[in-house]
Design an enzyme around this catalytic site. Structure first.
Site: not given
Ligand code: PLP
Length: 376
Positions: A57, A185, A260, A328
């Site tokens: 993403k 996270h 991640e 906007d």
């Molecule tokens: C967005 C997201 C990430 C990445 O987060 P960063 O802050 O860009 O490193 C990793 N794992 C999950 C599940 C996320 O939603």
């Protein structure tokens, strides 16, 4: 293997060269793949036990994905479109982690059909949903952890708390579901190294709980959050890695460890280039209107993370409001940015370290184009 912990800097001269060569029409994100590659190796060198899975993403451009894939980085996804993009690049389904805690049944079915093996859950309902679609799914449980000191807290939306963890572990054992790991996270742009320590220690406790319930946990997923220098200095990847490596000693070698990173991999590999389309003074204060704003890829500028904006002008710095081009009122990027007083229509604004969550978040609202990604 490159082991230095500081990122190579994206040279603004390379942006100038590109503009001289190609001219300018619409805002774009310039990405330097050398820096991407360097970030991948810095991450892996800092944490030898940890396999990075890039958070698609943060920048889903297929050339970004392909470059990281070449460096041995794997991927985590949230949706069908992200999954299909990876599969079309011949990335193996077994290496793709479906890390969105709440997934539609339709997307789940598609992922199962495509051979995805690993799925996150953070509730009993999601556990039931995933195993109804794919009874042999390998599941990992997202637990709540503190997001103190992060630019963006994510723990208010996702993550099971201790009472719910008890129920989910029990349910998995009853259903004979393969609840095989734990994730958390720490929040995006996390500058508090302690958050990883707390998260890993909490995960260790949940591992023990799973083992006691007869489950076979074998995956620890450290999530994202690794920061990039925007305004203030941030802990280096080696400092974060040292804490993580120390805590990982509590997990036997047989446990697979992944992370991640999104922002860390791609943010400082990107310069966002935009142009001033109008300047005015409102009650004496300078306002710049640029051709990309809240909707056009600069959504994060509003959040006070301290993104640096550079220009080619050299006049005295004055407090300036920077706004996007749409009609906007939310489309004001920064209310008070120190910018040269002589900046004017046609001048460029360069936003440094903007490779993550910029073009990826853009919409065509009000008819302004989504910024393209240009690779050098
Ligand atoms: C967005 C997201 C990430 C990445 O987060 P960063 O802050 O860009 O490193 C990793 N794992 C999950 C599940 C996320 O939603």
């Amino acid at each position: 293997m490159l082991t230095e912990s500081r990122a190579p800097q994206f040279d603004l001269n390379n942006v100038h060269k590109h503009l001289e060569l190609k001219g300018y029409e619409d805002p774009f994100l310039l990405v330097d793949t050398d820096i991407l590659r360097h970030n991948a190796s810095r991450f892996m060198a800092a944490m030898p036990r940890v396999q990075p899975h890039f958070a698609v993403k943060s920048n889903p451009d297929n050339r970004v994905l392909s470059c990281l894939n070449d460096e041995g980085v794997k991927f985590e996804i949230a949706s069908k479109t992200e999954l299909d993009a990876l599969l079309s690049m011949d990335i193996a389904a077994k290496d793709i982690f479906y890390s969105n805690p709440v997934k539609s049944r339709r997307y789940l079915q598609h992922a199962a059909d495509m051979g995805i093996e690993w799925y996150v859950i953070d509730s009993a309902e999601e556990l039931e949903k995933v195993i109804a679609v794919k009874p042999d799914a390998k599941l990992y449980l997202r637990i709540y952890t503190t997001n103190e000191g992060s630019g963006y807290a994510l723990s208010s939306k996702f993550g099971a708390h201790s009472k719910d963890i008890d129920c989910i572990v029990k349910l998995a054992a009853e259903r004979q579901a393969d609840l095989a790991g734990v994730t958390f996270h720490v929040g995006s742009q996390c500058t508090n190294v302690n958050n990883w320590r707390v998260g890993i220690q909490a995960a260790r406790k949940v591992f023990d709980q799973m083992i006691a319930a007869g489950l076979k946990p074998r995956l620890l997923n450290l999530g994202g959050g690794y920061p990039v220098e925007l305004g203030e200095p941030v802990p280096s990847i080696n400092e974060i890695g040292a804490v993580i490596n120390h805590e990982l000693a509590a997990f036997p070698d047989s446990v697979e460890i992944i992370a991640e990173p999104g922002r860390f991999m791609v943010a400082d590999a990107g310069y966002f280039v935009s142009q001033v389309v109008g300047k005015t003074f409102r009650e004496g204060k300078p306002w710049l209107y640029i051709d990309a704003g809240f909707y056009g890829g600069l959504i994060e500028l509003k959040d006070g993370l301290g993104y640096q904006m550079l220009t080619d002008k050299t006049g005295d710095l004055v407090s300036t409001t920077v706004a996007g081009p749409t009609c906007d009122s939310i489309d004001v990027c920064v209310e008070s940015q120190a910018l040269p007083c002589d900046i004017d229509e046609h001048d460029f604004l360069y936003i440094k370290n903007a490779g993550a969550y910029s073009s990826a978040c853009a919409s065509e609202f009000n008819g302004f184009p989504i910024p393209g990604v240009v690779i050098i």
